[in-house]
Design an enzyme around this catalytic site. Sequence first.
Site, PDB file in Angstrom:
ATOM      1  N   CYS A   1      -1.460  23.791 -22.878  1.00 34.64           N
ATOM      2  CA  CYS A   1      -2.841  23.348 -23.018  1.00 34.64           C
ATOM      3  C   CYS A   1      -2.907  21.844 -22.786  1.00 34.64           C
ATOM      4  O   CYS A   1      -2.265  21.099 -23.500  1.00 34.64           O
ATOM      5  CB  CYS A   1      -3.299  23.657 -24.425  1.00 34.64           C
ATOM      6  SG  CYS A   1      -4.946  24.277 -24.474  1.00 34.64           S
TER       7      CYS A   1
ATOM      8  N   THR B   1      14.398  15.038 -22.927  1.00 36.61           N
ATOM      9  CA  THR B   1      13.521  14.515 -21.877  1.00 36.61           C
ATOM     10  C   THR B   1      14.137  13.290 -21.215  1.00 36.61           C
ATOM     11  O   THR B   1      14.199  13.190 -19.982  1.00 36.61           O
ATOM     12  CB  THR B   1      12.137  14.173 -22.474  1.00 36.61           C
ATOM     13  OG1 THR B   1      11.604  15.366 -23.051  1.00 36.61           O
ATOM     14  CG2 THR B   1      11.189  13.627 -21.424  1.00 36.61           C
TER      15      THR B   1
ATOM     16  N   HIS C   1      17.375  18.236 -32.085  1.00 38.19           N
ATOM     17  CA  HIS C   1      16.426  18.977 -32.940  1.00 38.19           C
ATOM     18  C   HIS C   1      16.346  20.465 -32.616  1.00 38.19           C
ATOM     19  O   HIS C   1      15.720  21.224 -33.344  1.00 38.19           O
ATOM     20  CB  HIS C   1      15.039  18.319 -32.915  1.00 38.19           C
ATOM     21  CG  HIS C   1      14.257  18.483 -31.658  1.00 38.19           C
ATOM     22  ND1 HIS C   1      13.150  19.292 -31.588  1.00 38.19           N
ATOM     23  CD2 HIS C   1      14.398  17.953 -30.421  1.00 38.19           C
ATOM     24  CE1 HIS C   1      12.639  19.230 -30.372  1.00 38.19           C
ATOM     25  NE2 HIS C   1      13.383  18.420 -29.633  1.00 38.19           N
TER      26      HIS C   1
HETATM   27  N1  PLP Z   1      14.657  20.822 -21.710  1.00 27.42           N
HETATM   28  C1  PLP Z   1      14.438  22.012 -22.306  1.00 27.42           C
HETATM   29  C2  PLP Z   1      14.986  23.260 -21.679  1.00 27.42           C
HETATM   30  C3  PLP Z   1      13.702  22.067 -23.495  1.00 27.42           C
HETATM   31  O1  PLP Z   1      13.483  23.243 -24.073  1.00 27.42           O
HETATM   32  C4  PLP Z   1      13.200  20.863 -24.052  1.00 27.42           C
HETATM   33  C5  PLP Z   1      12.365  20.890 -25.261  1.00 27.42           C
HETATM   34  O2  PLP Z   1      11.705  21.856 -25.559  1.00 27.42           O
HETATM   35  C6  PLP Z   1      13.493  19.642 -23.388  1.00 27.42           C
HETATM   36  C7  PLP Z   1      14.211  19.671 -22.223  1.00 27.42           C
HETATM   37  C8  PLP Z   1      13.018  18.341 -23.945  1.00 27.42           C
HETATM   38  O3  PLP Z   1      13.819  17.974 -25.050  1.00 27.42           O
HETATM   39  P1  PLP Z   1      13.321  16.876 -26.098  1.00 27.42           P
HETATM   40  O4  PLP Z   1      12.307  17.542 -26.971  1.00 27.42           O
HETATM   41  O5  PLP Z   1      14.547  16.513 -26.872  1.00 27.42           O
HETATM   42  O6  PLP Z   1      12.796  15.728 -25.332  1.00 27.42           O
END
Ligand code: PLP
Length: 385
Positions: free
Chosen positions: A331, A78, A207
């Site tokens: 949700c 993110t 993760h």
């Molecule tokens: N981008 C994609 C394609 C994701 O699947 C995710 C998490 O599911 C993220 C960004 C966000 O990553 P993080 O959980 O490390 O913030």
Amino acid sequence: MIMQNDRPLIYLDNAATAPMPREVRDAMEPYLSEMYGNPSAVYRFAGESMKAVRHSRDIIAGVIGALPEEIYFTSGGTESDNWALFGVCEARGFKDCHIITTQIEHHAVINTCKRLERLGVRVTYLPVSSDGLVDPADVQKAISPDTVLISVMAANNEIGTIEPVSEIGKIARERNILFHTDAVQAFGHIPVDVGAMNIDMLSASAHKIGGPKGIGLMYVRKGLDIYPFLHGGKQERGRRSGTLNVPGIVGFGAAAELAHKNMAEDAVYVSSLRDHMISRISEEIPDAKLNGNLSLRLPGNVSFCFKGMESETMVILLDRAGICASGGSACSSGATEPSHVLLAIGRTTDEANGSLRFTMDKQNTIEEIDLTVDTIKTIINEHRI
Ligand code: PLP
């Protein structure tokens, strides 16, 4: 083995987060206990922490063909996505900035684009085909003189479609436009090479490959003009402030090393589970619609819409049977919103509200897949409206 109600848990939500292998936990352990030095300090004890950070940086750079100094550690996918988009636009004062992205990006990209629109940035959200593919010709057509950035994900988190990153990277390079890819679901699962694919910035997250939560990275090509997102003590060569998360970085490095080493072998095994599940569901459940491209697909992704069913009900009933899966709806504050990705590939709201995603990893077995398909069939027989 995790037990739930005296039954072994069947975990099929590896794209949400993946279990941590013992080797990763063992690698991190010293940095959670006796090796606690702040890597920015100058004494030798802290130097050991910096050495560990350097080692992880080297490994991770190797996974995507980058230089170690092009890797910046962040708090996750993110933050990296926010930084890529904000960093490019802020370096240009948010003026005369046009971003090209897609309708199926993760919310970390889409919601950052929405915020940037409020700051005066123009954003084009490209449509995708019915199997979730971005057409490089559409990217080409959307370019205008103020286009500063193209951001297209390497692989989609909901439907698993692998995007034509190399072709898009080539277009971006030819037109002298920066190219960012959200590789959170691709990193460590499928080959990604920042040089060969002309990628300028890339987001990844530990993760999703068995590393710890809360640690990610951004690859920034050497010499690129991008503004920092976090300001403070000027760690990470002044580009990403904040005390380095040493145990997290060490865990990320260990997970990346394992994932990279076993990538080809794991992909063969995991895609055999995926293909088995896809064929059983397609053959045995009437009106089940596969989401995403059949072949350009992440090894561990299965996504279906089930007619006359509700995702939430199915997720709860699967949970009662000891199976972890994900619904395709988000949700928030009591309201169920259909997935923007499923709507973008042309599913109706009703169809999108009846979707399920199963994401497998190398710890899953064919017996688990069979049991899951049998359970879905029972649930559908009993609950289809
Ligand atoms: N981008 C994609 C394609 C994701 O699947 C995710 C998490 O599911 C993220 C960004 C966000 O990553 P993080 O959980 O490390 O913030």
